[in-house]
Design an enzyme around this catalytic site. Structure first.
Site, PDB file in Angstrom:
ATOM      1  N   TYR A 167     -39.005 -55.743  41.405  1.00 30.81           N
ATOM      2  CA  TYR A 167     -39.440 -54.145  41.509  1.00 30.81           C
ATOM      3  C   TYR A 167     -38.549 -53.143  40.731  1.00 30.81           C
ATOM      4  O   TYR A 167     -38.538 -51.801  40.663  1.00 30.81           O
ATOM      5  CB  TYR A 167     -39.371 -53.501  42.751  1.00 30.81           C
ATOM      6  N   HIS A 191     -48.802 -49.181  40.788  1.00 31.85           N
ATOM      7  CA  HIS A 191     -48.042 -50.531  41.201  1.00 31.85           C
ATOM      8  C   HIS A 191     -46.779 -50.900  40.278  1.00 31.85           C
ATOM      9  O   HIS A 191     -46.947 -50.554  39.126  1.00 31.85           O
ATOM     10  CB  HIS A 191     -48.842 -51.941  41.204  1.00 31.85           C
TER      11      HIS A 191
HETATM   12  C1  DQA Z   1     -46.636 -53.375  44.821  1.00 32.21           C
HETATM   13  C2  DQA Z   1     -47.167 -54.614  44.713  1.00 32.21           C
HETATM   14  C3  DQA Z   1     -47.712 -55.206  45.998  1.00 32.21           C
HETATM   15  O1  DQA Z   1     -48.370 -56.650  45.744  1.00 32.21           O
HETATM   16  C4  DQA Z   1     -46.654 -55.317  46.880  1.00 32.21           C
HETATM   17  O2  DQA Z   1     -47.118 -55.732  48.184  1.00 32.21           O
HETATM   18  C5  DQA Z   1     -45.696 -54.295  47.091  1.00 32.21           C
HETATM   19  C6  DQA Z   1     -45.603 -53.297  45.858  1.00 32.21           C
HETATM   20  C7  DQA Z   1     -45.934 -52.662  43.517  1.00 32.21           C
HETATM   21  O3  DQA Z   1     -45.785 -51.597  43.540  1.00 32.21           O
HETATM   22  O4  DQA Z   1     -45.736 -53.690  42.574  1.00 32.21           O
HETATM   23  O5  DQA Z   1     -45.382 -53.948  48.029  1.00 32.21           O
HETATM   24  O6  DQA Z   1     -47.632 -52.344  45.305  1.00 32.21           O
END
Ligand code: DQA
Length: 152
Positions: free
Chosen positions: A24, A101
């Site tokens: 992330y 995302h």
């Molecule tokens: C997310 C991707 C999702 O699969 C994950 O559960 C998250 C973050 C992203 O921003 O990449 O919590 O939404």
């Protein structure tokens, strides 16, 4: 035209910066919101950003966005892959919602490849780290401008 956009962050996004940085990134939620705010200000747009770890809270905020906001940027976190309720809430509002995302959900575990909310959204931005949010906001503003030009 000036626009009002609601930005909603779902579960565990309050942990950004320390949460799995290899996936992330190291940018905190506070930094993401500040960058969004700067982008919004430069584009005649007001944003309000909120984060919750609770599914029902996301639904309540979506419902109350009707009549207050022109559209929504939504990262539902893990609820993306599980929540018919959030999908239905988006459809109920009729608002343009851009799904967002940080990670590329299609390049990760198979359970992340399905988004239950995608069919109710304008589109999906996935995989560009914190810049996904800027791209999502830009896509939403482009949609709103085109819609309003066609209606004028
Ligand atoms: C997310 C991707 C999702 O699969 C994950 O559960 C998250 C973050 C992203 O921003 O990449 O919590 O939404």
């Amino acid at each position: 035209m000036s626009y009002r956009v609601l930005v909603l962050h779902g579960p565990s996004l309050n942990m950004l910066g320390q949460r799995e940085p290899a996936i992330y990134g190291s940018t905190t939620l506070k930094d993401i919101n500040a960058r969004l705010e700067a982008y919004a200000n430069a584009h005649n747009t007001t944003i309000v950003a909120q984060q919750t770890n609770h599914e029902g809270m996301l639904i309540d905020w979506l419902h109350s966005a009707v009549d207050t906001y022109d559209g929504v940027v939504l990262n539902p976190g893990a609820y993306t892959h599980t929540s018919v309720a959030i999908r239905d809430a988006i459809a109920a509002t009729g608002l343009p919602v851009v799904e967002c995302h940080l990670s590329n959900i299609h390049a990760r575990e198979p359970f992340r490849h399905t988004s239950l909310i995608a069919p109710a959204c304008l589109g999906q931005i996935s995989g560009f780290g914190w810049r996904s949010y800027i791209l999502a906001l830009d896509a939403l503003l482009g949609h709103l401008r085109a819609r309003d030009q066609n209606n004028s």
